[in-house]
Design a protein around this motif. Structure first.
Motif, PDB file in Angstrom:
ATOM      1  N   SER A 280       3.851   9.634  12.130  1.00 57.43           N
ATOM      2  CA  SER A 280       3.112   9.214  10.927  1.00 57.43           C
ATOM      3  C   SER A 280       3.546  10.035   9.719  1.00 57.43           C
ATOM      4  CB  SER A 280       1.606   9.360  11.163  1.00 57.43           C
ATOM      5  OG  SER A 280       1.161   8.490  12.174  1.00 57.43           O
ATOM      6  N   LYS A 284       5.677   8.872   6.416  1.00 55.74           N
ATOM      7  CA  LYS A 284       5.117   9.142   5.088  1.00 55.74           C
ATOM      8  C   LYS A 284       6.196   9.719   4.174  1.00 55.74           C
ATOM      9  CE  LYS A 284       3.224  12.937   4.044  1.00 55.74           C
ATOM     10  NZ  LYS A 284       2.408  14.169   3.932  1.00 55.74           N
ATOM     11  N   GLU A 365       6.593   0.990   7.502  1.00 53.52           N
ATOM     12  CA  GLU A 365       5.191   0.593   7.396  1.00 53.52           C
ATOM     13  C   GLU A 365       4.999  -0.431   6.296  1.00 53.52           C
ATOM     14  OE1 GLU A 365       0.847   2.729   7.551  1.00 53.52           O
ATOM     15  OE2 GLU A 365       2.488   3.760   6.580  1.00 53.52           O
ATOM     16  N   LYS A 370      -0.776   0.193   4.319  1.00 58.92           N
ATOM     17  CA  LYS A 370      -1.008   1.406   3.523  1.00 58.92           C
ATOM     18  C   LYS A 370      -2.247   1.242   2.662  1.00 58.92           C
ATOM     19  CE  LYS A 370       3.757   3.080   2.982  1.00 58.92           C
ATOM     20  NZ  LYS A 370       4.810   3.380   1.988  1.00 58.92           N
ATOM     21  N   TRP A 373      -5.525   1.416   4.773  1.00 59.56           N
ATOM     22  CA  TRP A 373      -5.961   2.773   5.104  1.00 59.56           C
ATOM     23  C   TRP A 373      -6.492   3.493   3.870  1.00 59.56           C
ATOM     24  CZ3 TRP A 373      -6.939   4.045   9.837  1.00 59.56           C
ATOM     25  CH2 TRP A 373      -6.219   3.465  10.892  1.00 59.56           C
ATOM     26  N   ARG A 374      -5.819   3.317   2.749  1.00 60.03           N
ATOM     27  CA  ARG A 374      -6.245   4.012   1.524  1.00 60.03           C
ATOM     28  C   ARG A 374      -7.638   3.578   1.097  1.00 60.03           C
ATOM     29  NH1 ARG A 374      -6.688   3.503  -3.730  1.00 60.03           N
ATOM     30  NH2 ARG A 374      -6.114   1.299  -3.660  1.00 60.03           N
ATOM     31  N   TYR A 376     -10.109   1.887   2.883  1.00 60.55           N
ATOM     32  CA  TYR A 376     -11.210   2.088   3.825  1.00 60.55           C
ATOM     33  C   TYR A 376     -11.499   3.559   4.099  1.00 60.55           C
ATOM     34  CZ  TYR A 376     -11.742  -2.866   4.707  1.00 60.55           C
ATOM     35  OH  TYR A 376     -12.007  -4.210   4.546  1.00 60.55           O
ATOM     36  N   LEU A 377     -10.474   4.385   4.117  1.00 58.93           N
ATOM     37  CA  LEU A 377     -10.728   5.811   4.291  1.00 58.93           C
ATOM     38  C   LEU A 377     -11.402   6.393   3.053  1.00 58.93           C
ATOM     39  CD1 LEU A 377      -7.528   7.056   6.155  1.00 58.93           C
ATOM     40  CD2 LEU A 377      -9.862   6.988   7.039  1.00 58.93           C
ATOM     41  N   GLU A 688      -4.958  11.494   4.581  1.00 54.81           N
ATOM     42  CA  GLU A 688      -3.709  11.562   5.338  1.00 54.81           C
ATOM     43  C   GLU A 688      -3.951  11.815   6.831  1.00 54.81           C
ATOM     44  OE1 GLU A 688      -0.773  14.128   3.693  1.00 54.81           O
ATOM     45  OE2 GLU A 688      -0.994  13.352   1.665  1.00 54.81           O
ATOM     46  N   LYS A 691      -6.158   8.922   9.058  1.00 56.75           N
ATOM     47  CA  LYS A 691      -5.445   7.815   9.697  1.00 56.75           C
ATOM     48  C   LYS A 691      -4.886   8.254  11.050  1.00 56.75           C
ATOM     49  CE  LYS A 691      -1.163   5.210   9.353  1.00 56.75           C
ATOM     50  NZ  LYS A 691       0.068   4.978   8.570  1.00 56.75           N
ATOM     51  N   LEU A 695      -5.891   6.841  14.787  1.00 57.01           N
ATOM     52  CA  LEU A 695      -4.902   6.239  15.677  1.00 57.01           C
ATOM     53  C   LEU A 695      -4.810   6.993  17.009  1.00 57.01           C
ATOM     54  CD1 LEU A 695      -2.017   5.410  13.169  1.00 57.01           C
ATOM     55  CD2 LEU A 695      -3.607   3.816  14.256  1.00 57.01           C
TER      56      LEU A 695
END
Length: 757
Positions: A280, A284, A365, A370, A373-374, A376-377, A688, A691, A695
């Motif tokens: 991951s 990135k 990815e 991307k 994740w951005r 919802y996190l 960061e 995620k 997973l």
């Protein structure tokens, strides 16, 4: 450190290690020995070891029930049963076969001692007489013949301390004799059968879980990375890591046992967790336009410490099992700890080289993921900070409930605890519990007190009679074999073989049978006393009622003896393998609790040392201790009892669950080290690392959830409870940890001010 040249050297070294293991050719061997779960440093184990030097092992027997629907009192049936007994008696590893078929009863008359067959089927009339006498006899009915006369029991005494391999040979030979016979119904139960069945199931499950774990990993890897290299690279690394571990285990002479079933899955999910974090971060950096070689170097530079710490703390959790007194758990803990570090070595040596060889030059990815994740996190973090009171209240309520549940959990285990109640092997053992008084041996050591001559003294026998009545009533045991049973048999012989005379004799009757006592003792099929006659045994069988109930009866027996039996006449001590198995559930559960406490303290010390703050140490521990308490709440709700197999799970769960918190705190510490404010650093860490830990938790939970397909209790409960604990730990990391860290802002600012001053 991880440039192309050094990465290729790492690959070469890994290949060399693999070739070395192939040359050494480790031999796969499976075994199961329940005595390895005995508490080795226990005084009761040493007592039993001395006991069996005199009286032999109490579980080296196989029970065989032969039956037919119209009952066993049939001449053709009995002829066939005798033929079976003779064939079994002729086997090399059989010491004796005891049954009614060849049993002779003594009759003491005016001309001395004569003998008659306990079961005589030479004519229909004699067979009918035998039937009436045997079914009304307290020593035979429910012991050597079922109460309804439908089954006849053969007790096969096999070689003492028989090995697993020898037991398999003997069990197979007996199974073939029974299958080739004309007897329509037969059941067997005993040590050699249980060990054989366990290992057969173990071998099947070992291969099954290894295969299905890899299938699951292939699926998860494809869903996460959606590239061929994102699947192939982890599979290579994980295969090598597991292969090295199993090879090391086998080369040290350790056989794969019931605990080994979990090891491939544990190593797979731990190794995959590390790889997901590494890949991951690598993707990135590629996504940010960093050149491939530099992205590899930056990834391993930033995550080396975190990956090492997660593997080290997990290994540390497993290694605390060494402080238990059970050999099997010691070996499982040490070898699994070794395997975790071997997996770390495989990840370190192989992954950089493979990334240089066939990973892409740009991120794979999808931008849509991307953004997912951005968004919802970010929403999750804002909701968490905005609902601090609610989160803390819910966590507090759940924790208080779980503490109550923990206080109400009881320790309880069974002889065949690792198998489900509907398993064929369990059903056969329960058949003997119903029809023949039990399948589980019960041994009580007897010692003559100072006021009696020996264990055949009449006063001693009267005291023993009280104890036997207690055992029969409370243990609901089968027929008891003891010095008293021998004297009762002689009393029956003195009275023409009348079953009603099978009782404690009067003083006059006792004096008349004394001349025959030594001869009867020599002819007995069971060793009842030593040569001095100062010590003896009470031997019987009981149903497997569970360790909790067994300990209650044991306490009641000790109280009864203290109140009703004069120690100057009779002293007793409960012993035997069944007693040790029952005790191991309580002993190991207590020791695992201590080991877990040690693991928590050590992880806290390591975290405090690395982050230079005892407060951060508490931050790491809180989200991982609470899920263990919640796991107790789940056990209470699902009526899962504490026992040897479930006590192990807490240490395993903690060792794995703490990994995500370490990754989180390591990333936060790095961000703060760059001079960033806590709120900003916390947000960056959450976005960061969040995620990656989501997973990895999905992978870990999926991997351990597979274990719920197992028929072994230890494996099933490990899958269920560890999966729940890891899910709880994820919730705590995402919801509780950010709230606990907020008050640390002033602390970090003060630290930075002092550093810059």
């Amino acid at each position: 450190m991880f440039d192309r040249k050094k990465s290729m050297l790492g690959l070469g070294l890994a290949a060399l290690i693999s070739v070395l293991f192939v040359i050494l050719q480790p031999q796969v061997k499976f075994d199961y020995d329940f005595e390895q779960f005995f508490p080795q440093d226990d005084e009761e184990l040493r007592f039993y070891q001395e006991f069996r030097t005199t009286f032999g092992n109490d579980n080296d027997y196989l029970l065989i029930a032969l039956g037919q629907e119209r009952g066993v009192f049939d001449q053709e049936f009995l002829d066939e049963a005798l033929a079976i007994q003779d064939k079994i008696q002729a086997l090399d590893l059989v010491e004796a076969v005891f049954s009614l078929l060849e049993l002779e009863e003594p009759i003491i008359g005016a001309l001395g001692v004569s003998y008659r067959n306990a079961l005589d089927w030479s004519s229909d009339q004699k067979l009918e007489q035998s039937k009436k006498r045997l079914l009304s006899h307290p020593q035979y009915a429910g012991n050597l013949i079922s109460q309804d006369g439908d089954y006849l029991l053969l007790m096969v005494s096999n070689k003492q301390r028989i090995s697993k391999e020898e037991g398999d040979v003997l069990n197979l030979a007996i199974k073939e004799i029974l299958s080739d016979s004309e007897i329509p119904l037969f059941y067997t139960a005993g040590k050699i059968k249980a060990q054989g069945e366990f290992v057969d199931l173990l071998q099947a499950e070992f291969g099954f879980f290894l295969a299905i774990s890899f299938v699951l990993i292939l699926l998860l890897l494809f869903l996460i990375f959606r590239t061929w290299w994102g699947v192939l690279l982890p599979v290579i690394v994980l295969s090598v890591g597991i292969g090295w571990t199993i090879a090391l285990i086998l080369l040290t002479g350790k056989a794969l046992d019931v605990m080994s079933v979990m090891q491939p899955t544990i190593l797979l999910v731990i190794g995959l967790s590390a790889l997901v974090h590494l890949l991951s971060y690598y993707l990135k950096y590629l996504g940010n336009g960093v050149e491939k070689s530099k992205a590899i170097a930056l990834t391993f530079k930033e995550l080396f410490l975190a990956v090492f710490l997660t593997c080290f703390t997990t290994a540390l959790g497993f290694s605390t099992m060494y402080f238990t007194s059970a050999v099997s758990l010691k070996q499982f803990g040490l070898y699994t700890a070794l395997g975790v570090m071997v997996m770390f070595l495989a990840v370190l040596l192989i992954t950089p080289g493979l990334l240089h060889l066939f990973s892409p030059l740009k991120a794979a990815e999808n931008d849509r993921f991307k953004e997912f994740w951005r968004v919802y996190l970010g929403d999750a973090l804002r909701w968490t900070w905005g609902n601090r009171k609610l989160v803390l209240s819910v966590f507090s309520i759940l924790t208080i409930f779980s503490i109550f549940a923990l206080s109400d959990l009881k320790i309880n285990g069974y002889l065949l605890d690792n198998l489900p109640r509907d398993h064929e092997l369990v059903q056969e053992f329960e058949f003997f519990d119903r029809e023949f008084g039990g399948s589980k041996p019960l041994e009580i050591f007897l010692e003559a007190g100072e006021e009696v001559e020996d264990v055949f003294d009449l006063e001693f026998l009267r005291a023993l009679d009280k104890v036997e009545h207690f055992v029969t009533e409370h243990y609901e045991s089968g027929v008891i074999i003891s010095p008293l049973s021998l004297v009762k048999a002689l009393n029956q012989a003195q009275n023409g073989g009348n079953p009603k005379a099978y009782d404690l004799p009067s003083r006059g009757q006792y004096q008349r049978i004394q001349p025959y006592l030594d001869q009867a003792l020599l002819q007995s099929n069971f060793k009842l006393s030593d040569s001095t006659k100062r010590i003896g045994r009470l031997s019987t069988r009981t149903a497997d009622m569970g360790s909790h109930r067994s300990f209650e009866i044991k306490r009641d027996l000790e109280t009864f003896v203290k109140q009703e039996v004069d120690p100057e006449i009779l002293k007793i001590q409960l012993t035997g393998t069944s007693n040790l198995i029952d005790k191991s559930h309580e002993t190991i559960s207590t020791q695992m609790a201590r080991g877990l406490g040690v693991a928590i303290i050590l992880v806290g010390i390591i975290a405090g040392f690395l982050f230079r703050s005892w407060r951060i140490s508490l931050m790491v521990l809180n989200p991982n201790v609470l899920p263990l308490l919640w796991m107790c709440g789940v056990m209470w709700l699902l009526d899962i009892e504490l026992k040897l197999t479930t006590a192990v799970i807490f240490t395993v769960a903690f060792g794995i669950a703490v990994d995500d918190s370490i990754h989180f705190m390591t990333k936060l510490y790095n961000e703060l080290g760059k001079g960033k404010r806590l709120l900003y650093a916390l947000k960056r860490t959450y976005m960061e690392t969040g995620k990656a830990i989501i997973l990895t938790t999905i992978i870990l939970v999926s991997g351990f959830a597979i274990l719920t397909l197992s028929e072994f209790g230890v494996t099933f409960y490990a899958g269920l409870l560890i999966s729940l604990a890891l899910f709880f730990a994820l919730i705590a990391d995402l919801l509780l940890l950010p709230i606990l860290l907020l008050p640390m802002d002033k602390v970090w600012r003060e630290k930075r001010r002092r550093k810059n001053a």
